[in-house]
Design an enzyme around this catalytic site. Structure first.
Site, short mmCIF file in Angstrom:
data_model
loop_
_atom_site.label_atom_id
_atom_site.label_comp_id
_atom_site.label_asym_id
_atom_site.label_seq_id
_atom_site.Cartn_x
_atom_site.Cartn_y
_atom_site.Cartn_z
N PRO A 1 0.85 -1.16 -0.28
CA PRO A 1 0.13 0.29 -0.23
C PRO A 1 0.86 1.23 0.18
CG PRO A 1 -0.60 -1.36 1.85
CD PRO A 1 0.91 -2.00 1.10
N GLY A 2 0.20 1.42 -0.68
CA GLY A 2 1.11 3.35 -0.83
C GLY A 2 2.75 3.34 -1.60
N HIS B 1 20.10 6.04 29.82
CA HIS B 1 19.69 4.87 28.43
C HIS B 1 20.38 5.01 27.80
CE1 HIS B 1 17.26 1.62 28.05
NE2 HIS B 1 17.11 2.38 26.85
N GLU B 2 19.96 6.18 27.38
CA GLU B 2 19.81 7.36 25.64
C GLU B 2 21.72 6.88 25.86
OE1 GLU B 2 17.79 6.18 23.68
OE2 GLU B 2 15.96 5.98 25.66
#
Length: 653
Positions: free
Chosen positions: A213-214, A433-434
């Site tokens: 789709p698309g 964490h990041e």
């Protein structure tokens, strides 16, 4: 060609359909007014004051009555007195005429006021005429909206497109060059058949557009309509199917009859899987109707009666459910794959859509294309539109790179969630964490470059580290897969190193899921385990009556235990690799985390500078100007940030 694909002419409501509807409503209101007047108003009363019959006789005796008008039959009496006009009714007095003559009153006789035969017919038939008029109007509206008429169930609903204004050509189709070339060949055949006929070539009877789709299947069909210069009929597969058996087959016959009158022409059937599913998949009237419609379509496309000059172009994203008889040569001679665009295709698609909006000089279509792997043409069009909306909301005259970056994050993860209230400890844990993800990204040679790292939550993601691949990857190598597993555990390892074993949070749940799935695919699908060898232990898909059924391959309990052990070994290998990187560069982990707490978002270049020991200068006196690299595991207290943050989220989430 109008936007809705309909011809604007007399057959579709004329030049002013609104005026016609207004006139119809005016006629209905006038009929209602006449109806009310005739039935509620009643006959008109004669002029004069109403007096009792006894008073009338007294006035006759006294000589006040000059003349009278007596209605024959009804007995209504009107006349003039010395005081003015009067009216009364005769109760049946037989001596009235003698009394009037005796007093010298002038007597005039007039016939009774009775309606004419035409007035009587009009009054009696008006309710039925009004009902028929309203019913006719409603049926006309149904006919206009359905395109086939209230009683024309079996008529085709195919619409003939014209190419007057706003037509789409192949110049507007980008990123799917191979599919465009195959369909352009059909257009050239229609324009110059002798070019192919001299070598014995025959025009394809049908082309099936297959893609996700698309990806631009309908856009390609509109481009064919704009380029071909021949009649172009369009219809949806769902327009054939009705609850009444035989209606769909009748519509197929009528559609081909219309196409024969306009041959050579092109008929485009969108979402053909609505009518072309494999036969024998079920029982009941609904399936009987659909199968009859499919049978008629098969006969019309390639049966005893040749339909020369009619090319069927159909589109679907479910080719696996189509009936095999529909896909054979002679019906659909070629299947045109419309894939998701690669990086070069995405660049071309972005350039097409960027022509419609004012773009700032810092926008690079290739950089945006690198950050949107897997995007379809519709996704890219939506991305450009979202960027334009963001720029307008911010009061800018040009759409800059920042708007495209924010629009991509919004499309992928949703809007920013700055209303969340988090404690300082939770914000620090998110930052570390990041930062752990970003640091492992930076020290893994085979990992993709970092585009940015942020601790601003969006949608379900409460932070992310987004990579920016140099190019699209169609195959993955063993070292890249192990690096991705290590990156996935960077956040969890950072929490454990900084906050301790007991403070590890649930924020790495998605990281663990991604790492486990990748490790299992390496073991069971790609044969990358030395202990199991190049064998396929993945789940298989069996096709049964048009549906995909997952079936596990048979294996012994010992093999299953060995697979689980290998998956665990691959995951623990990535976990140990993340521990080694973060342990060796703990100072850089502190630096990146403090910068995230300060600025909320860091670009890939800024992360490189921090790792290299350089300082960041954003022109903010409260920023990290000349901030030295942290030397220990202590966590300095930072100022309260402008926006709240959530729990740790996986990289690239």
């Amino acid at each position: 060609m109008s936007e809705n694909g309909k011809q604007q002419g007399p057959e579709n409501g004329g030049n002013n359909p609104w005026m016609k509807s207004l006139l119809i409503w005016v006629g209905i209101l006038a009929a209602l007014a006449l109806f009310v007047t005739l039935f509620q108003g009643g006959p008109t009363q004669p002029a004069g004051n109403a007096i009792p019959y006894s008073t009338f006789l007294d006035k006759v005796e006294s000589g006040d009555i000059k003349d009278v008008n007596i209605a024959v039959g009804s007995g209504a009496i009107t006349g003039n007195t010395n005081e003015g006009k009067f009216r009364t009714n005769n109760p049946g007095d037989p001596k009235l005429v003698e009394t009037l003559r005796a007093k010298g009153v002038v007597i005039n006789a007039r016939p009774e006021d009775t309606p004419s035969i035409w007035q009587y017919i009009l009054v009696q038939s008006l309710p039925f005429l009004l009902f028929l008029g309203i019913a006719f109007f409603v049926l006309r509206q149904m006919q206009k909206n359905s395109g086939s008429g209230a009683m024309g169930f079996g008529k085709s609903r195919a619409r003939l497109l014209t190419q007057k204004e706003g037509k789409v050509t192949f110049d507007d189709v980008a990123g799917i060059d191979e599919a465009r070339e195959e369909l352009q060949e059909i257009v050239e055949f229609l324009k110059d058949p002798s070019k192919f006929a001299r070598l014995g070539g025959k025009i394809p009877k049908g082309a099936l557009l297959v893609g996700s789709p698309g990806t631009g299947k309908t856009l390609l069909a509109r481009a064919i309509a704009g380029e071909a210069g021949v009649p172009f009929f369009t219809i949806s597969g769902s327009d054939f199917v009705e609850m009444f058996v035989g209606v769909g087959a009748s519509r197929v016959r009528d559609m081909f009859e219309q196409a024969k009158k306009s041959a050579p022409c092109i008929v485009f059937i969108d979402e053909i899987d609505a009518v072309g599913r494999s036969r024998g998949a079920g029982l009941g009237n609904q399936n009987d109707e659909r199968e009859q419609t499919l049978n008629q379509l098969l006969v019309e496309m390639d049966g005893f009666e040749a339909n020369e000059g009619i090319i069927i172009v159909a589109a679907t994203n479910r080719p696996d459910v189509l009936d095999p008889a529909l896909l054979r040569p002679g019906r659909f001679d070629r299947q045109v794959q419309v894939p998701r665009p690669d990086i070069e295709g995405r660049v071309k698609i972005l350039q097409v859509h960027m022509k419609k909006v004012p773009i700032a000089p810092d926008v690079d279509a290739r950089v945006i294309a690198r950050g949107t792997p897997g995007f379809s043409g519709a996704d890219l069009a939506n991305l450009v539109n979202e960027a334009a909306l963001l720029a307008a909301r911010r009061g800018k005259r040009l759409v800059a790179a920042q708007e495209f970056d924010d629009a991509r994050d919004k499309v992928l993860m949703g809007a920013e969630r700055r209303s969340m209230v988090m404690t300082d400890d939770e914000k620090r844990m998110t930052a570390y964490h990041e930062a752990g993800h970003a640091l492992v990204f930076a020290h893994e040679p085979t990992a993709d470059p970092i585009h940015k790292a942020t601790i601003i939550p969006r949608g379900f993601a409460l932070g992310m580290v987004q990579p920016l691949p140099e190019r699209d990857s169609y195959s993955y190598h063993r070292d890249k897969m192990h690096a991705d597993i290590a990156v996935a555990f960077g956040g969890r390892v950072a929490e454990e190193l900084i906050f301790g074993y007991d403070k590890v949070s649930s924020g790495a749940s998605n990281d663990i899921m991604q790492a486990t799935r990748l490790a299992r695919a390496m073991v069971t699908k790609w044969g990358l385990s030395d202990n199991l060898g190049p064998l396929d232990f993945s789940e298989s898909e069996d096709s049964f009556t048009g549906y995909s059924v997952q079936r596990s391959k048979p294996m012994s309990d010992e093999t299953a235990r060995l697979i689980d052990a290998e998956v665990k070994r691959f995951v623990e290998k990535g976990l140990n690799r993340a521990r080694q990187i973060l342990g060796d560069h703990i100072d850089q982990l502190h630096t990146i985390a403090l910068a995230l707490l300060e600025y909320e978002t860091l670009t890939g270049e800024e992360i490189k500078k921090l790792i290299a020991g350089e300082t960041l200068d954003r022109g903010d006196p409260t920023g990290l100007h000349g901030m030295p690299v942290a030397g220990g595991t202590s966590i300095p207290k930072t100022r309260r940030l402008k926006g709240p943050f959530g729990n740790p989220a996986p990289q690239g989430a």
